[in-house]
Design an enzyme around this catalytic site. Structure first.
Site, PDB file in Angstrom:
ATOM      1  N   HIS A  55      58.254  83.397  38.399  1.00  0.00           N
ATOM      2  CA  HIS A  55      59.387  83.236  37.491  1.00  0.00           C
ATOM      3  C   HIS A  55      60.465  82.315  38.078  1.00  0.00           C
ATOM      4  O   HIS A  55      61.067  81.505  37.359  1.00  0.00           O
ATOM      5  CB  HIS A  55      59.965  84.617  37.166  1.00  0.00           C
ATOM      6  CG  HIS A  55      61.247  84.577  36.405  1.00  0.00           C
ATOM      7  ND1 HIS A  55      62.453  84.936  36.965  1.00  0.00           N
ATOM      8  CD2 HIS A  55      61.520  84.185  35.140  1.00  0.00           C
ATOM      9  CE1 HIS A  55      63.412  84.785  36.068  1.00  0.00           C
ATOM     10  NE2 HIS A  55      62.879  84.329  34.953  1.00  0.00           N
ATOM     11  N   GLU A  69      69.892  87.302  36.237  1.00  0.00           N
ATOM     12  CA  GLU A  69      68.965  87.629  35.145  1.00  0.00           C
ATOM     13  C   GLU A  69      68.336  89.001  35.385  1.00  0.00           C
ATOM     14  O   GLU A  69      68.163  89.796  34.456  1.00  0.00           O
ATOM     15  CB  GLU A  69      67.882  86.545  35.044  1.00  0.00           C
ATOM     16  CG  GLU A  69      66.981  86.722  33.833  1.00  0.00           C
ATOM     17  CD  GLU A  69      65.923  85.630  33.708  1.00  0.00           C
ATOM     18  OE1 GLU A  69      65.924  84.680  34.516  1.00  0.00           O
ATOM     19  OE2 GLU A  69      65.078  85.747  32.805  1.00  0.00           O
ATOM     20  N   GLU A 127      59.436  78.883  37.493  1.00  0.00           N
ATOM     21  CA  GLU A 127      59.701  78.519  36.094  1.00  0.00           C
ATOM     22  C   GLU A 127      61.115  77.946  35.966  1.00  0.00           C
ATOM     23  O   GLU A 127      61.334  76.920  35.323  1.00  0.00           O
ATOM     24  CB  GLU A 127      59.537  79.754  35.201  1.00  0.00           C
ATOM     25  CG  GLU A 127      59.834  79.497  33.729  1.00  0.00           C
ATOM     26  CD  GLU A 127      60.556  80.645  33.061  1.00  0.00           C
ATOM     27  OE1 GLU A 127      61.711  80.454  32.641  1.00  0.00           O
ATOM     28  OE2 GLU A 127      59.967  81.749  32.964  1.00  0.00           O
ATOM     29  N   HIS A 128      62.086  78.601  36.595  1.00  0.00           N
ATOM     30  CA  HIS A 128      63.457  78.081  36.557  1.00  0.00           C
ATOM     31  C   HIS A 128      63.540  76.706  37.218  1.00  0.00           C
ATOM     32  O   HIS A 128      64.210  75.803  36.714  1.00  0.00           O
ATOM     33  CB  HIS A 128      64.399  79.045  37.285  1.00  0.00           C
ATOM     34  CG  HIS A 128      64.855  80.203  36.446  1.00  0.00           C
ATOM     35  ND1 HIS A 128      66.169  80.476  36.211  1.00  0.00           N
ATOM     36  CD2 HIS A 128      64.148  81.153  35.781  1.00  0.00           C
ATOM     37  CE1 HIS A 128      66.270  81.550  35.444  1.00  0.00           C
ATOM     38  NE2 HIS A 128      65.048  81.986  35.170  1.00  0.00           N
TER      39      HIS A 128
END
Lengths: 438, 452
Positions: free
Chosen positions: B64, B144, B67-68
């Site tokens: 993840h 997040e 992904e950022h």
């Protein structure tokens, strides 16, 4: 179900929605009133063998009478929990048996019911018959009222664990003061406890009336069929007169509230009164806000709060246009100890934007995205249906979507600066910070 | 190398779906195209077969995090420029990471696919992860995590229950990663992940919308074709050892209401033509939950009024093992024990008596209708194709899904409930509410001027 016929027809009609960008009508919206005074908005689309019907009323929480907090919400929640002699479970079974989906929408302005069903005769008829009962003849059984009151209160309690929900409610409370928008749309637990069946029956009769109704229909049916459905839906509703407009809210003084919550993050909301749906400044503010905080990674707010400082996952601003002035709001969430620093950055970004406005390049980027992305706003039946409801409920011009791109194109830097200068005073913001104690 | 085939799926009620084209480029990249001309738009998604299932302890969440970082610039495109160019072209874009995959998407007018592919191909091969941008972005990811998990008691319950139900399999680890791993993650961890998994032979392009399959394939060849295939690391199955008895945990978190989550290990769909239990369990989930007519709602919420909410869920399309889940919130004054007993009684009743033909027909009617309704969303159609591809299922499995569900019998549902919903496979989590700090203090500085 007459499958083959539908399949063939779907192929033939496949290009009906393939609209060119400008110059022509975005959507052929047909509009009329039923004999009972309900306003109808219809788009025919034969590609998928299904139809959507949405019926909205000015029966949101802003219509709660004094001392009857939660009445609008509870009335709306009870519609499909027993109607026209069918029990809650019988209603659910009848819908499920034909694959129909009945859903509700509820906010401060509007209360509505949406039906999605296959367009084949048997399914459509069973689904529509159920919708008619739910809208026209909710039974409000006493035992069910008691049960749904408990569930509503439980939902309110459950939301108290969510700092974002607490912050959102506190923001409205502070911003709107004595105005009906101030209240939690779900109501207050104590007030909910006092509601009676008579309250619900009366509220339904006064608000869910034909002259108050906005009916949106989208999908696989003809104009004649849509007319018949709309008339049938409106025919059994009460004839109660259209409700008066809501009172105008009064702008509060600047304030800053801190509410304790055992969350790791502080939820920060900064805002002021914004605009009504039909406000002439809508487009300059909407397009300008793309640059300020509406345009995701294009926006000044996200660049400052997230990209530059790493303060938050999400940082945004928006105008939420409502029946009367809805909020203008900035928001972010960040771990407690850096809430003040993040708040400072958000305020500075806002002040700077009001003072300087967007650059030509930023505004060009905003307009490119909004106009270039317009087809994505109407690329499904669901999205079109929602536009029909909004156009009808807020009495937007019927060519709203046809002129949308031109209205965006017409916005220039001067218009944005002028509109923001008149409508947003960074020195009169309401600030609410919730949580961040953990 | 090109296996080009199309499924015409006129199988079912109202199946007016266009064919799906499924092609593999010479470098191993798969391209799936679904033509749908309802609106002059398209969605383009690049799916990497790299999700949290592929992570190791100590660097959970790196899929993840990467992904950022994929939005933070390449050799050719400056940080932030990807999003800016897509936005300028009227596009909407984002990405999502799951246990099984990381996927990136753009929704745009149909004629802008070239730009989307050009940028995606560039960041498939040329990503630059700077220490400076990583240091800031990892802070964003931690925020997040706080937003989506740490401050959401029910999310914490889910996370902790998965960590309990899976003791060996990587599904026990949260997609977003444990906070401590995020705190110690380095830019090099992200670079290693990118080097390991971001290759055309580990990617699937899904395009749906008002496009022509041959043109999409030509564009894919132009942009992705030149990227070389790379050897991918072997993936170990890490199969979960058989559970030997019921597991229970308590999660204490600030909340007003308790919450119950029950999870049974359940079968994954592997051979869509032969497997029948996954379809039976999907029907079972529909009998129990999904709308007001289902059993948990009708019995627990409405009739017994022991719960204010109750639902069931089961998704057999995944790379790893599946689970059958039931969650519920007790009604005021009802105990968690009574709620759990009521749920168990509903399950036992199905195991004993099965389901009625009317219930079976009802769930099937919903499945058939939902198959029509889902075609209203281009994005959802592309999602399903990508999900199936990542799980190793052919598009045919998706096309024939309704058929397979229609074939399920009431006896199969009962048998599946008997076999899979057993205590020995069950893990249970209870949310034990902790005070929310009952007295919120509101210190209003009315009329105060703000410091800017």
């Amino acid at each position: 179900m007459s499958i083959k016929r539908i399949a063939l027809r779907s192929f033939i009609a496949a290009f009906a929605l393939a609209l060119p960008l400008a110059a022509q009508a975005a959507l052929a919206i047909q509009h009329w009133q039923t004999p009972q005074g309900a306003r109808v908005y219809f788009v025919e689309s034969r590609e998928l063998p299904m139809l959507d019907v949405a019926v909205d009323f000015p029966a949101g929480s802003a219509r709660d009478p004094a001392g009857r907090s939660g009445l609008a919400r509870l009335t709306h929640g009870l519609l499909d929990q027993g109607a026209g002699g069918l029990s809650d479970t019988a209603i659910a079974h009848r819908l499920a048996d034909v694959g129909a989906v009945l859903s509700g929408n509820f906010d401060r302005d509007r209360a509505g019911v949406k039906l999605r069903t296959l367009s084949s005769a048997r399914e459509r008829e069973a689904a529509l018959d159920t919708l008619v009962r739910v809208l026209q003849r909710p039974d409000f059984p006493q035992a069910v009222i008691a049960r749904e009151k408990r569930r509503l209160v439980a939902a309110i309690r459950e939301a108290e664990a969510d700092p974002g929900s607490v912050a959102g409610k506190a923001f409205f409370r502070t911003l709107y003061g004595a105005h009906p928008y101030a209240r939690d749309p779900d109501g207050e637990p104590a007030g909910i406890g006092r509601l009676t069946r008579r309250d619900l029956v009366n509220f339904h009769r006064a608000h869910y009336s034909a002259p108050n109704a906005v009916i949106a229909i989208m999908g696989d049916l003809s104009r004649a069929e849509a007319e018949a459905i709309a008339t049938r839906l409106a025919a059994g509703l009460s004839a109660a007169a259209p409700l008066p407009a809501l009172p105008q809210p009064v702008a509060p003084a600047a304030s800053e509230s801190r509410i304790a919550h055992p969350s790791t993050q502080s939820h920060v909301h900064v805002g002021a009164l914004g605009i009504a749906r039909n406000d002439p400044d809508f487009f300059p503010l909407f397009v300008g806000n793309y640059v300020l905080g509406g345009g995701g990674f294009d926006s000044q707010l996200l660049k400052a709060v997230r990209d530059k400082h790493g303060f938050a996952y999400s940082a945004y601003s928006y105008f939420a246009p409502m029946g009367v002035a809805g909020p203008f709001q900035l928001g972010l969430q960040t771990k407690g100890e850096q809430a003040d620093a993040a708040l400072k950055v958000a305020r500075a970004t806002l002040a700077d934007f009001i003072a300087k406005g967007p650059s030509e390049a930023e505004l060009t980027q905003a307009k490119s995205n909004l106009t270039g992305g317009f087809p994505l706003r109407i690329d499904s039946n669901r999205k079109i249906l929602d536009y029909l409801s909004v156009i009808g409920f807020y009495r937007l011009p019927l060519d709203y979507l046809d002129t949308w791109i031109a209205q965006v194109e017409a916005v220039d830097v001067a218009a944005v600066k002028d509109a923001f200068a008149r409508r947003v005073d960074p020195d009169r913001m309401v600030t609410v910070v919730v949580g961040g104690a953990r | 190398m090109r296996s080009h085939w199309a499924i015409g799926l006129a199988l079912l009620a109202g199946s007016v779906q266009a064919a799906v084209t499924d092609v593999t480029l010479d470098n191993g990249m798969r391209v799936i195209v679904k033509e749908d001309r309802r609106a002059p738009v398209m969605v383009s998604q690049v799916w990497y077969r790299a999700g949290s299932i592929d992570e190791f302890n100590g660097t959970t969440g790196v899929a993840h995090v990467l992904e950022h970082m994929m939005f933070k610039g390449t050799k050719n495109v400056a940080p932030g420029e990807f999003s800016k160019r897509i936005a300028a072209a009227g596009g909407r874009e984002n990405a999502f990471t799951s246990r099984d995959h990381t996927a990136y998407f753009q929704q745009m007018q149909k004629d802008r696919l070239d730009l989307a592919m050009q940028l995606e191909a560039d960041r498939m091969a040329n990503l630059v992860i700077s220490d400076e941008l990583f240091a800031r972005e990892i802070q964003v990811v931690m925020e997040e995590r706080r937003l989506r998990t740490d401050d959401q008691p029910q999310s914490v319950v889910y996370e902790r229950l998965m960590a309990t139900a899976y003791q060996a399999h990587p599904y026990g680890r949260p997609i977003i990663g444990w906070m401590n791993d995020l705190e110690h993650m380095t830019a090099q961890d992200a670079r290693d992940w990118y080097a390991r998994w971001y290759a055309p032979n580990n990617a699937t392009l899904v395009v749906a919308g008002d496009v022509r399959a041959d043109e999409v394939i030509a564009l894919a060849k132009k942009h992705f074709g030149p990227l070389p295939a790379r050897a991918l690391p072997a993936r170990k199955p890490q199969a979960e050892p058989e559970q030997l008895g019921e597991k229970r945990i308590v999660v204490k978190a600030p909340s007003k209401l308790p919450y119950l989550l029950m999870a049974w290990h359940a079968p994954t769909l592997r051979d869509w033509e032969k497997d029948s239990e996954p379809y039976a369990l999907m029907i079972l989930a529909g009998v129990l939950s999904g709308n007001d007519s289902a059993r948990l709602q009708a019995s627990l919420v409405k009739a017994q009024q022991i719960a204010v909410n109750a639902s069931a869920g089961y998704d057999p399309v995944s790379r790893g093992p599946a689970m059958f889940l039931i969650d519920a919130t007790p009604a005021p004054g009802k105990s968690m024990a009574a709620l759990e007993a009521a749920i168990r009684a509903e399950i036992a009743r199905i195991q004993r008596e099965g389901i009625s033909e009317a219930e079976l027909a009802r769930v099937k009617a919903q499945v058939i209708a939902a198959d029509v309704y889902q075609r209203d969303s281009l994005f959802y159609q592309a999602m399903q194709l990508g999900d199936h591809a990542i799980a190793g299922l052919p598009p045919e499995a998706l096309a024939r899904r309704v058929d397979r569900l229609r074939a399920v019998t009431a006896d199969e549902v009962r048998a599946a409930a008997q076999k899979w919903l057993q205590n020995v496979r069950l893990s249970v989590a209870e949310l034990d509410p902790q005070p929310l700090d009952a007295k919120p203090r509101t210190a209003a500085a009315k009329g105060a001027r703000h410091v800017h």
